[in-house]
Design an enzyme around this catalytic site. Structure first.
Site, short mmCIF file in Angstrom:
data_model
loop_
_atom_site.label_atom_id
_atom_site.label_comp_id
_atom_site.label_asym_id
_atom_site.label_seq_id
_atom_site.Cartn_x
_atom_site.Cartn_y
_atom_site.Cartn_z
N LEU A 1 0.85 -1.20 0.00
CA LEU A 1 0.00 0.00 0.00
C LEU A 1 0.88 1.25 0.00
O LEU A 1 1.52 1.56 1.01
CB LEU A 1 -0.93 -0.02 1.22
CG LEU A 1 -1.93 -1.17 1.25
CD1 LEU A 1 -2.70 -1.18 2.56
CD2 LEU A 1 -2.89 -1.09 0.08
N GLU A 2 0.92 1.95 -1.10
CA GLU A 2 1.82 3.08 -1.27
C GLU A 2 1.14 4.43 -1.07
O GLU A 2 1.75 5.47 -1.30
CB GLU A 2 2.48 3.01 -2.66
CG GLU A 2 3.30 1.73 -2.84
CD GLU A 2 3.93 1.61 -4.21
OE1 GLU A 2 3.98 2.62 -4.94
OE2 GLU A 2 4.36 0.49 -4.56
N ASN A 3 -0.14 4.40 -0.68
CA ASN A 3 -0.88 5.65 -0.51
C ASN A 3 -1.43 5.78 0.91
O ASN A 3 -2.48 6.34 1.13
CB ASN A 3 -2.01 5.72 -1.53
CG ASN A 3 -1.48 5.75 -2.96
OD1 ASN A 3 -0.76 6.65 -3.33
ND2 ASN A 3 -1.83 4.74 -3.75
#
Length: 570
Positions: A395-397
């Site tokens: 999860l990069e956000n």
């Protein structure tokens, strides 16, 4: 990963001092005469900001209430200076003439001032420079002969960062306005969940309770410790043993009812989850379920050096936290059954195939109990339907450690000890153990297989020695890996994530020789750059790449070089 190329409570109301002063000779047959003195109280209203900014006015809209950080209770003031505004927040309080008051507040953050004006005598103020934790400011003032109202204030300083203030007190004689109501017994805490566990300890987390100044932790009905915040680690436990826990909230009025019970089991002696079937030293590769210009592969085409294959990516649904998987026709499978057969074949060959959640464009959010349960249920359903060995969290956000921990523990309880759990945070996510990703990794350490941080698309970052390193070097890989290795993760839970080719990321590609040197430096203490760890980590898990497709595009040069080296580590 890229799809595109390249302990707070309400202020206590104190009642003290002399209730009445009887002058000598004031008694008579008809009654009592004399002068009554007002009881000392906190004359500030909404002193803990529990009712938002009620009774307070902040200049230029600079103030707001926040739920974290707080000194006590569930809210605090956050005020942000901007331009020529110093974020001044004020309240007019009712006072008695010719009286002395003690003004105090708990503050943190940027430069913070506390003061009183319009006293009728000498106005006062006090201040503190930047503070990373709560600090109490205190001063006193005396009112003039005709002063009935004084303005108390907080403010920051021009060009400085936001400040936080909480639990303001203007303590002295009641000026006729009274103070905040006395505290009520708080409600029972909700959201109690087990976080990180070891063979001898369990970390508990719960939601803050409005009006609480502390919490008590109970194990099997017996109080074992107290806490000022919403987390506590219970130690001295037996290995591989289940325990029941409850929590209560407390303040000056008393103790709440107990929370719902949560059961947690301590880990077996010996550390984290190796991931049954995952070799001691492993290579992880992301397989693209889409065509972005890299070589299109079926799973059967993935090079045999890869031990963990992360299918990228799961898709979000309209239900928060829930995930699904949609096989992209662009990858060339004739049917979903054919894809499932490839998964089964890879597993039969001793590989682990997992579903990756997130990526550069991922929109999955787990930020509530309901979404945590939805995530766990849907991820387990995909594991059953497709035969995935586990999940990868990419999860990069943004990530919420509290609810992602709950989700992963629920999933682990369903999937069992054989579940493979990997993570692929960005470099910024693992700079400190206080980061949400790092906290999640530590919370689930007992079921975590490996964290393959992305050492690319990053720019310069701090190493564990406090020095700044630029991506693309041995030092960047080793000095940043050291943060995780010394920050609580086992060496077997740390891997080096790099692009497979210059086209696999926007920046940060390194030649396979640099990856091999970094692994040697960490595992053997050889081939280091200017940074050399204070000790070696022979158990380091290995390396990861984005992606198997970009690797294939370059003739599998990355896996042919790095794979055998990883597998030959001590």
């Amino acid at each position: 990963m890229e799809r595109a190329p390249g302990g707070r409570g309400r202020i206590r109301t104190w009642i003290g001092g002399t209730v009445a002063v009887l002058a000598a000779g004031a008694l008579s047959l008809t009654g009592l005469t004399g002068t009554a003195q007002a009881a000392d109280v906190n004359v500030a209203k909404n002193a803990g900001f529990e009712s938002g900014l009620t009774n307070w006015t902040c200049s230029a809209g600079s103030g707001a209430t926040v739920g974290s950080p707080v000194h006590g209770g569930a809210a605090a003031l956050r005020a942000t200076p901007a331009g020529q505004d110093n974020a001044k927040c004020v309240q007019a309080v009712a006072v008695q003439p010719n009286s002395t008051y003690t003004l105090s507040a708990w503050v943190q953050g940027g430069y913070t001032y506390l003061g009183a004006e319009g006293t009728g005598t000498t106005d006062v103020s006090t201040w503190t420079p930047d503070s990373s934790g709560w600090k109490q400011l205190t001063t006193t003032f005396r009112t003039g002969a005709s002063t009935r109202s004084v303005t108390v204030y907080t403010h920051g300083w021009y060009g400085q960062s936001a400040y936080y203030a909480d639990d303001v007190s203007v303590f002295g004689p009641d000026g006729g306005g009274g103070g905040d109501p006395g505290p009520q017994v708080p409600g029972a805490p909700s959201g109690l969940a087990a976080g990180s566990v070891t063979s001898s300890s369990v970390t508990l987390n719960w939601s803050a309770v409005s009006g609480a100044t502390g919490y008590n932790v109970y194990r099997s009905g017996t109080k074992v410790q107290s806490a000022s915040g919403t987390s506590s680690t219970v130690t001295g436990l037996a290995a591989d043993t289940s325990y029941d826990f409850q929590v209560t909230a407390t303040n000056a009025a008393g103790e709440s009812a107990r929370s719902a019970t949560v059961t947690a089991r301590t880990a077996q002696s010996g550390g984290g989850n190796p991931g049954p079937g995952v070799p001691k030293h492993a290579v992880t590769g992301y397989w693209q379920n889409f065509n972005n210009g890299a070589a299109v592969q079926k799973l059967r085409d993935v090079q045999s050096q890869y031990d963990i294959i992360a299918v990228s990516f799961a898709d979000a649904t309209t239900t928060p936290g829930q995930i699904t998987f949609n096989l992209d026709p662009a990858v060339g499978y004739a049917s979903v059954a054919d894809f499932k057969a490839d998964i089964a074949a890879k597993k039969a060959a001793g590989k682990s195939v997992i579903i990756s959640v997130g990526g550069e464009k991922g929109t999955i959010s787990v930020n509530s109990d309901a979404s945590a349960t939805a995530f766990a249920n849907s991820a387990y359903a995909l594991m059953q339907e497709y035969g995935f060995n586990g999940v990868d969290i990419d999860l990069e956000n943004g990530l919420n450690s509290t609810y992602m921990t709950k989700a992963l523990r629920q999933l682990s309880a369903k999937a069992g000890a054989g579940m493979v759990l990997t993570m692929a945070p960005q470099t910024i996510d693992m700079q400190s153990t206080s980061g949400e990703y790092f906290k999640t990794a530590l919370n689930v350490k007992d079921i975590l297989t490996v964290v393959n941080m992305q050492y690319y698309n990053s720019g310069s970052m701090l190493g564990c020695d406090g020095k700044v390193y630029s991506q693309g070097s041995v030092d960047f890989l080793t000095a940043l890996a050291c943060i995780q290795l010394e920050g609580g993760l086992d060496a077997s839970q740390v891997g080096l994530g790099v692009p497979a080719s210059t086209r696999g990321a926007g920046s940060g590609y390194v030649d396979p020789s640099i990856v091999k040197n970094a692994l040697d430096c960490l595992a053997r203490g050889t081939n280091c750059g200017s940074f050399k760890p204070s000790r070696t980590y022979p158990g380091i898990r290995g390396a990861m790449t984005w992606s198997t497709n970009w690797d294939a595009t370059a003739g599998n040069a990355w896996s042919n070089a790095v794979g055998p080296h990883v597998h030959s580590l001590p």
